[in-house]
Design a protein around this motif. Structure first.
Motif, PDB file in Angstrom:
ATOM      1  N   MET A 282       0.850  -1.192   0.000  1.00 13.08           N
ATOM      2  CA  MET A 282       0.000   0.000   0.000  1.00 13.08           C
ATOM      3  C   MET A 282       0.890   1.246   0.000  1.00 13.08           C
ATOM      4  O   MET A 282       1.967   1.252   0.597  1.00 13.08           O
ATOM      5  N   ARG A 283       0.414   2.287  -0.684  1.00 11.37           N
ATOM      6  CA  ARG A 283       1.187   3.535  -0.700  1.00 11.37           C
ATOM      7  C   ARG A 283       0.842   4.360   0.541  1.00 11.37           C
ATOM      8  O   ARG A 283      -0.310   4.758   0.726  1.00 11.37           O
ATOM      9  N   VAL A 284       1.874   4.554   1.373  1.00 10.01           N
ATOM     10  CA  VAL A 284       1.723   5.406   2.560  1.00 10.01           C
ATOM     11  C   VAL A 284       2.830   6.437   2.455  1.00 10.01           C
ATOM     12  O   VAL A 284       4.015   6.093   2.502  1.00 10.01           O
TER      13      VAL A 284
ATOM     14  N   VAL B 268       8.372   6.416  19.324  1.00  9.05           N
ATOM     15  CA  VAL B 268       7.631   7.649  19.022  1.00  9.05           C
ATOM     16  C   VAL B 268       7.488   7.820  17.508  1.00  9.05           C
ATOM     17  O   VAL B 268       6.405   8.110  16.986  1.00  9.05           O
ATOM     18  N   GLU B 269       8.602   7.586  16.807  1.00  6.59           N
ATOM     19  CA  GLU B 269       8.558   7.697  15.344  1.00  6.59           C
ATOM     20  C   GLU B 269       7.623   6.632  14.762  1.00  6.59           C
ATOM     21  O   GLU B 269       6.824   6.901  13.866  1.00  6.59           O
ATOM     22  N   ARG B 270       7.707   5.433  15.303  1.00  2.86           N
ATOM     23  CA  ARG B 270       6.849   4.359  14.796  1.00  2.86           C
ATOM     24  C   ARG B 270       5.376   4.705  14.993  1.00  2.86           C
ATOM     25  O   ARG B 270       4.545   4.486  14.106  1.00  2.86           O
ATOM     26  N   ALA B 271       5.044   5.238  16.164  1.00  5.23           N
ATOM     27  CA  ALA B 271       3.640   5.574  16.448  1.00  5.23           C
ATOM     28  C   ALA B 271       3.125   6.613  15.450  1.00  5.23           C
ATOM     29  O   ALA B 271       1.997   6.518  14.949  1.00  5.23           O
ATOM     30  N   ARG B 272       3.959   7.593  15.149  1.00  6.40           N
ATOM     31  CA  ARG B 272       3.551   8.630  14.181  1.00  6.40           C
ATOM     32  C   ARG B 272       3.311   8.014  12.794  1.00  6.40           C
ATOM     33  O   ARG B 272       2.303   8.279  12.143  1.00  6.40           O
ATOM     34  N   LEU B 273       4.246   7.147  12.372  1.00  6.35           N
ATOM     35  CA  LEU B 273       4.125   6.555  11.038  1.00  6.35           C
ATOM     36  C   LEU B 273       2.976   5.547  10.980  1.00  6.35           C
ATOM     37  O   LEU B 273       2.307   5.407   9.951  1.00  6.35           O
ATOM     38  N   TRP B 274       2.749   4.868  12.092  1.00  5.82           N
ATOM     39  CA  TRP B 274       1.638   3.900  12.149  1.00  5.82           C
ATOM     40  C   TRP B 274       0.304   4.623  11.956  1.00  5.82           C
ATOM     41  O   TRP B 274      -0.589   4.145  11.251  1.00  5.82           O
ATOM     42  N   THR B 275       0.175   5.810  12.558  1.00  2.70           N
ATOM     43  CA  THR B 275      -1.049   6.602  12.391  1.00  2.70           C
ATOM     44  C   THR B 275      -1.250   6.969  10.913  1.00  2.70           C
ATOM     45  O   THR B 275      -2.365   6.866  10.386  1.00  2.70           O
ATOM     46  N   LEU B 276      -0.163   7.339  10.243  1.00  2.35           N
ATOM     47  CA  LEU B 276      -0.262   7.648   8.806  1.00  2.35           C
ATOM     48  C   LEU B 276      -0.680   6.412   8.018  1.00  2.35           C
ATOM     49  O   LEU B 276      -1.486   6.484   7.084  1.00  2.35           O
ATOM     50  N   ALA B 277      -0.092   5.263   8.411  1.00  5.40           N
ATOM     51  CA  ALA B 277      -0.367   4.013   7.689  1.00  5.40           C
ATOM     52  C   ALA B 277      -1.841   3.631   7.823  1.00  5.40           C
ATOM     53  O   ALA B 277      -2.497   3.285   6.836  1.00  5.40           O
ATOM     54  N   VAL B 278      -2.365   3.727   9.025  1.00  4.67           N
ATOM     55  CA  VAL B 278      -3.764   3.334   9.253  1.00  4.67           C
ATOM     56  C   VAL B 278      -4.712   4.320   8.563  1.00  4.67           C
ATOM     57  O   VAL B 278      -5.766   3.930   8.055  1.00  4.67           O
TER      58      VAL B 278
END
Ligand code: F42
Length: 143
Positions: free
Chosen positions: A56-58, A109-119
């Motif tokens: 998927m494009r994120v 912290v970085e992962r949480a931010r990117l995970w929000t974008l991904a979802v």
């Protein structure tokens, strides 16, 4: 010379063929969702073979977030192992093909931010995470 070895999954192999053979004008979305897909070319860490994986494009600015969800399967996808060993990839986003460098995101912290974008880009990622014990790996591809 490395040889391209297509995915053993028919629907994945067929999407890769359509995406590439059309120069990035067809097969660029996930089935009936209409959501955009990118094509990642990477190298097998054991075989050295060229592998091509639709994801998927994120987007995060000029970067792309690559999510190793594999539908919430219990194990990380093989491509995640490849990227950990060989971080140099080629990423096709429709008609644009670019060499990029990938790193796995370890910082919480970085992962949480990117995970929000991904979802936000693909809501089923949240269901996939709920379905598996492993923490789904998140990678960032940078120019
Ligand atoms: N998968 C995701 O995880 N995330 C997504 O966002 C996503 C979106 C998506 C959109 C469209 C589409 O068509 C498919 C999509 N997929 C998505 C599925 C994705 O394309 C992959 O098929 C899936 O993640 C599984 O990846 P995989 O690398 O595990 O694929 C398996 C089936 C595969 O190709 N296995 C190969 C084989 O021959 O069995 C081995 C591949 C390989 O890379 N082997 C390595 C080597 O050295 O060659 C060794 C790997 C190791 O274990 O060390």
């Amino acid at each position: 010379m490395a040889k391209y070895v297509p995915s053993p999954r028919d629907w994945v192999r067929e999407q890769v063929e359509l995406y590439e053979n059309s120069g990035g004008t067809k097969g660029t979305t996930l089935r009936d969702t209409g959501l955009p897909v990118v094509l990642v070319t990477h190298w097998g860490n054991k075989t050295g073979a060229i592998r091509k994986t639709p994801l998927m494009r994120v987007k995060d600015g000029n970067n792309y977030v690559l999510v190793g969800s594999q539908g919430g399967a219990p194990k990380d996808p093989a491509w995640a192992h490849n990227l950990r060993v060989n971080p140099h990839i080629e990423l096709r986003d429709e008609t644009i093909v670019r060499p990029m460098c990938v790193r796995e995101v370890k910082d919480a912290v970085e992962r949480a931010r990117l995970w929000t974008l991904a979802v936000a880009a693909y809501p089923p990622y949240a269901d996939y995470q709920a379905r598996t014990e492993r923490q789904i790996p998140v990678f960032v591809a940078e120019p």
